[in-house]
Design a protein around this motif. Sequence first.
Motif, short mmCIF file in Angstrom:
data_model
loop_
_atom_site.label_atom_id
_atom_site.label_comp_id
_atom_site.label_asym_id
_atom_site.label_seq_id
_atom_site.Cartn_x
_atom_site.Cartn_y
_atom_site.Cartn_z
N LEU A 245 146.29 31.03 -12.69
CA LEU A 245 146.97 32.24 -13.15
C LEU A 245 148.52 31.72 -13.37
O LEU A 245 149.09 31.38 -12.61
N SER A 246 148.84 32.87 -14.40
CA SER A 246 150.30 32.59 -14.46
C SER A 246 151.09 33.97 -14.07
O SER A 246 152.39 33.72 -13.69
N THR A 247 150.07 34.93 -13.58
CA THR A 247 150.93 36.05 -12.96
C THR A 247 150.56 36.19 -11.42
O THR A 247 149.54 35.41 -10.96
N PRO A 248 151.32 36.97 -10.43
CA PRO A 248 150.98 36.91 -9.30
C PRO A 248 149.46 37.59 -8.85
O PRO A 248 149.49 38.43 -9.54
N ALA A 249 148.99 37.07 -7.83
CA ALA A 249 147.67 37.61 -7.63
C ALA A 249 147.31 37.33 -6.13
O ALA A 249 147.84 36.34 -5.39
N VAL A 250 146.98 38.25 -5.60
CA VAL A 250 146.49 38.25 -4.12
C VAL A 250 145.27 37.15 -3.89
O VAL A 250 144.28 37.30 -4.33
N VAL A 251 145.32 36.30 -2.98
CA VAL A 251 144.41 35.36 -2.88
C VAL A 251 143.23 35.83 -1.83
O VAL A 251 142.21 35.64 -2.29
N ASP A 252 143.65 36.02 -0.65
CA ASP A 252 142.76 36.29 0.09
C ASP A 252 143.19 37.43 1.07
O ASP A 252 143.97 37.49 1.92
N VAL A 253 142.38 38.55 0.72
CA VAL A 253 142.69 39.80 1.66
C VAL A 253 141.20 40.24 2.20
O VAL A 253 140.31 40.60 1.48
N ARG A 254 141.26 40.38 3.67
CA ARG A 254 140.05 40.54 4.31
C ARG A 254 140.54 41.87 5.18
O ARG A 254 141.33 41.88 5.99
N LEU A 255 139.63 43.07 5.17
CA LEU A 255 139.95 44.14 5.70
C LEU A 255 139.08 44.18 6.85
O LEU A 255 137.85 43.83 6.82
N ASP A 256 139.68 44.46 7.95
CA ASP A 256 138.77 44.57 9.38
C ASP A 256 138.32 46.11 9.28
O ASP A 256 139.31 46.98 9.57
N SER A 257 137.23 46.48 9.28
CA SER A 257 136.57 47.92 9.17
C SER A 257 136.08 48.33 10.53
O SER A 257 135.07 49.23 10.28
N SER A 258 136.42 47.77 11.61
CA SER A 258 135.67 48.04 12.74
C SER A 258 135.88 49.42 13.08
O SER A 258 135.10 50.13 13.83
N LEU A 259 137.10 49.84 12.91
CA LEU A 259 137.33 51.44 13.34
C LEU A 259 136.48 52.43 12.39
O LEU A 259 135.79 53.10 13.19
N ALA A 260 136.18 52.14 11.06
CA ALA A 260 135.24 52.95 10.45
C ALA A 260 133.77 52.67 10.96
O ALA A 260 133.02 53.66 11.17
N ARG A 261 133.55 51.46 11.30
CA ARG A 261 132.03 51.45 11.78
C ARG A 261 131.93 52.06 13.13
O ARG A 261 130.87 52.40 13.55
N SER A 262 132.90 52.12 13.96
CA SER A 262 132.73 52.78 15.46
C SER A 262 132.81 54.29 15.22
O SER A 262 132.25 55.11 15.72
#
Length: 279
Positions: A245-262
């Motif tokens: 890509l020639s434009t900036p892009a976020v490569v790797d974003v992982r959200l920790d959803s353990s609060l929502a799960r609890s």
Amino acid sequence: MPRLLITGASGTLGRNVVRMAQRQGWDVCGTYHTAPPPLPGQWHRLDVGDRDAVLALVRLTQPAAIIHTAYMYRGAAMWATNADGAAFVALAAAEAGARLVHISSDAVFDGTSNPYTETARPSPITHYGAAKAAAETAVSAIAPQAAIVRTSLIISREPLDPQTRLVLDLATGRRAGHLFTDQYRCPIGADDLAEAALELAANDFAGVINVAGADALTRYDLGSLIAGAYQLDPAKLAGASVATLSTPAVVDVRLDSSLARSLLKTPLRGIRQWLGAEA
Ligand SMILES: NC(=O)c1ccc[n+]([C@@H]2O[C@H](COP(=O)([O-])OP(=O)(O)OC[C@H]3O[C@@H](n4cnc5c(N)ncnc54)[C@H](OP(=O)(O)O)[C@@H]3O)[C@@H](O)[C@H]2O)c1
């Protein structure tokens, strides 16, 4: 049942929220920008970037709760829609005493400090991510009791989401292109996200909460799962690196959803399970 106002009711998440809210018995009304959703209900045309129009609609409809999904990914009105629009919706919710669930995005992060919990501060590297981060700041300042839902790629069967449409087009040769083999997200089924948003509309959680799927996978691997789920050949999909890509892009974003799960009863399935790719 109390009245629920859904902004962006014609969108991918919006339509899933409409259907589920109606099933749950909410008195549903909602907004669209270009065309109303093809669903029964009370629909109002609204540009969320128009402060007076947002305030007037909330005064008119008097909702007990608002789920704010309306947004624009790109274009000249991107900032006004995402950042200003969220501030106006928060202002209107505060004036009406309405519960607010604001939908945010993993795009507020640069992807260098995985996994992200709710305490992580935004570090956007795209204009869109910056607007969503500004929206979070506005919402938390104007309506501190609001729930701010950070989510990831939204996958939907009805309507089909853009990622699924792309995969179906690529796998059937209707379109040429590739899927990134090194861009990780935690995709979530739109109905799971809709149910979680409705649960948050009915409780009093305040602040940021991550609501994403349990599986972190690349766009390419997600595409292969989607192709399989639609009985198409994943081998027809081509992969490429984000580095092309020639434009900036976020490569790797992982959200920790353990609060929502609890906190929530809503099961936040991994996308493998959601697509039926897991026994
Ligand atoms: N899609 C994803 O994978 C993803 C990932 C992370 C977070 N999110 C967040 O999830 C939310 C919902 O996303 P989505 O994919 O369901 O969106 P979508 O399908 O693109 O729908 C966007 C909705 O916003 C409406 N809209 C656009 N511009 C507007 C304006 N100026 N004023 C009022 N309404 C306007 C659209 O109306 P018309 O259709 O009538 O024009 C539509 O109802 C957004 O807040 C987004 O930031 C999405």
